[in-house]
Design a protein around this motif. Sequence first.
Motif, short mmCIF file in Angstrom:
data_model
loop_
_atom_site.label_atom_id
_atom_site.label_comp_id
_atom_site.label_asym_id
_atom_site.label_seq_id
_atom_site.Cartn_x
_atom_site.Cartn_y
_atom_site.Cartn_z
N UNK A 88 -16.33 16.23 74.24
CA UNK A 88 -16.22 15.63 72.91
C UNK A 88 -14.87 16.01 72.34
N UNK A 89 -14.00 15.04 72.23
CA UNK A 89 -12.67 15.27 71.67
C UNK A 89 -12.68 14.71 70.26
N UNK A 90 -12.61 15.59 69.28
CA UNK A 90 -12.73 15.18 67.88
C UNK A 90 -11.79 14.03 67.54
N UNK A 122 -12.83 10.68 71.34
CA UNK A 122 -13.88 10.09 72.18
C UNK A 122 -14.97 11.10 72.51
N UNK A 123 -16.09 10.55 72.94
CA UNK A 123 -17.18 11.35 73.49
C UNK A 123 -17.44 10.82 74.89
N UNK A 124 -17.54 11.72 75.85
CA UNK A 124 -17.87 11.30 77.22
C UNK A 124 -19.22 11.88 77.60
N UNK A 169 -18.17 6.59 78.38
CA UNK A 169 -17.16 7.10 77.46
C UNK A 169 -17.17 6.23 76.21
N UNK A 170 -17.29 6.84 75.04
CA UNK A 170 -17.21 6.09 73.79
C UNK A 170 -15.94 6.48 73.08
N UNK A 171 -15.05 5.53 72.90
CA UNK A 171 -13.80 5.82 72.17
C UNK A 171 -13.99 5.43 70.71
N UNK A 172 -13.45 6.25 69.81
CA UNK A 172 -13.56 5.95 68.39
C UNK A 172 -12.34 5.14 67.97
#
Lengths: 552, 339
Positions: free
Chosen positions: A211-213, A216-218, A236-239
């Motif tokens: 989880x990279x604030x 993205x969340x992988x 992977x969900x990119x914000x």
Amino acid sequence: MSFPFRTSGLLCAVLLLMLSACGPSQQPENHSPDWDHPYPPESGGTLIDAMTGEPSGLIPMIAGESAASAVASNIFNTLLKYDKNLELEGELAQSWQVSPDQKTITFTLKPDMKWADGAPLTSADVLFTWKLVTDDNTRTPYGADYKLVIKAEAPDPLTFRVTYEQPYAPALDSWAGLQVLPEHILKGQDINTTSFARKPVGSHYYQLGEWKNGERIALVRNPNATQGQARIDRLVSRFIPDPASQFLELMADNIDTMSLSPIQYARIFPAREELNRKIALYKELGNAYTYLGFNLKHKPFDDKRVRQAINYAIDKQELIDGVLLGLGEPVASPYKPGTRWTNPDLRPYSYDPEKAKALLREAGFADHDGDGILDRDGKPLAFEILTNQNKQREMSAVLIQRRLKEIGISVNIRVLEWASFIGRFIKTGEFDAVVLGWSLSLDPDQYGIWHSSQQAPGQFNFIGYNNPRVDRLLEQGRLELDPDKRMKIYHEFAATLLEDSPIVYLFAGYGLPAIHKRVKGIDNPAPPAGIGHNSYEWYIPAPLRRNEISAQ
Amino acid sequence: MIRYLLKRLFWMVPLLIGISLISFFIMHLAPGDITTTEAGFNPKASEESRQKLRELYNLDKPLIVQYGLWLKRMGTLDFGTSFASHQRPVFWEKKDDQGNVNPGMIQEALPVTLLINVLSLLLIVVIALPLGVISAVHQNRPPDRAITVFVFVGFAVPGFWLALILMYWLGVVNPWLPISGLHGLGHENMGVLGRLWDLGKHLAIPVFISALSGLAGISLFVRNGMLDVLHQDYITTARAKGLPENTVIYRHALRNALLPLITLLGLSIPGLIGGSVIAESLFAIPGMGKLFYDAVLMRDFPVIMGILTIGAALTLLGNLLADLAYAWADPRVRRGVVQ
């Protein structure tokens, strides 16, 4: 004249030089695979999607926003779930029985289930989760449903039993909404502040990888998943907050899926052959409907004839064509079209300005002073529509304004920022009419929205709807667990509501996901539950996978 | 000099309190609070739970009491934790009992915004200085006109529009640069050079866009400064004694023309921590602009107040720094300060 351009060209060149001083430039792919070629299912690969918001945490009962539940629903299991036709079926539960007096529900869990860390998942975890969600110290807005349980017990590791004071029909739906948390990790921790929210351990198809604030969340596949193995390795969900940027990323093949706006779906895609070659479009039932709601405590909206007249004066198809470019459908009840709760006999009010005028005349309105606006007792028929900053709602309000003007009603539109809208106008009841949306709930119980007891500030019957018949039906519906009898109750409820016209149903827009054709195994056309219902069966054949050069 | 400095620093305290007081009250004038978010508008969420939350955050107390509580915490430099459900510390990281580090919100967003703004300020200065000098030297001739037109076009072009065009052109049509985000997918597995390269590629368009609109101001400032200086007697003297034109311009004229620029740069220090909401949303960059904007929409008062307070402190410090730098660079000013 060419000078400034040469200068800007020079600038660009300088900039690019600065940035490309070293390192190889990426090779553009020239060979384009045949995306439509059928491949047999296989596991592996990465699916990248885009989300507009970032979850605040991954314990959904605490986090509350849709981004959190979207990610957490891949990590945690619920006792029950909705199948592709939106009927309940077991997830952690193998089966469930309702006692003859309808007050006790007994869930039997599937055997040998494990958490992602290998610990056994038992009914004690379910009991623990129930205690958490009903604990007064837990900062969750969703405890109300579960507090109706007067006794919850886990007599053996595979049995979970809840008893209600009186039969509560939405109970089953509520158990499809409570994601079960692990007792062995969370015991003794403060659920509001625990670091578990940022490194959850679940039991569903995926577990948190990284989880990279703000970025993205992988998620990676959970080898101990209780429901079998998903085929895709990594999600992977990119914000990406801006939909235009999301669309560019989709075009550039940097993400595999996003939900489109009607313009992108109906105007951009048909015009671009190369996009259609690699991206498939889907259409699924929307989750919400948009409505025009009246403040029933204000005159003249206490008069049913006025409400019906306005309903007749609004052309719903025009709204769907104009606002959604045809990508939606009219609704006549607050339920998903095509599901059992929707009364198939109901039709939306037709567009009939003559009937509208007749109803208004009957209610005593006429244009006495000749200014083009109807009036009664010297007061013109004029009101203000409030809505929040939502393009579709604003456009709907404008189209409504014009149609109402044709029958002699003057309408002003006011667009507000959300918190001001709710805090200043909805809570205080100081509004004439609103354009807002409600979700098309899967459980038919809508007690909170329509029952006359739910009108206090901050409650959701803010339009002040008060109909004894509807109150009685809503109460009955909550007590009846038999689906067929329940269905009759809510069909009657929807019919009464439609006739009474406290709100004007405007439309329910479609969900418009676009997914890269490298992802196979997607149901098309979408079943009522939408395409996501079998996402664990989706797969990405090895030859079509993204060239993951950067992940050496 | 030290006394002057101390006096200036001392006067910053009442100013800061005043600024925070005004921002606190203006923020609370807006209707709604943390419990009126769009996600909270859900019939399954009960009003009692929202009331509980309000009490927990003291939102049910009178405003002046809330301000007092905030000021008391600020007295110990505690910026508090966010009202959002993640309850992250507003400013700097905190450790919990199990040794998990919870990074601060400003701590994470600030370096990103600083990096972009410093890079773009550098780019602006590097480009605007020569442009300004060329303009002044060729006053009212084609190069001057062309530069003026160019910087004003850069100033006038809507940034979001140009950004989208560049994203499309450099990201989709010619896939040279990434479109949005800060790091590539495999960022963790790259070497130091690879990471820098990756970051540089991601920052190229955002930095360029944010620099383009700033060119006009600085280059015209330099141009006017240069013109003033070029008409002074000592330049004529320098030319008269036969110095090469380059020496006249770059050694004698430019140095004096740069003096006002110090003030301008000092004043832009607080701007360095403010991000652009539009650019950050467009490029999906988790910076200060988006943080502040989201906090305002959510009525997340600790975060809003934290950012405003830091911004105010930096503004005052920036002014002080500009004054000091000016004194250092210009003997005339220095004498005034010491007296």
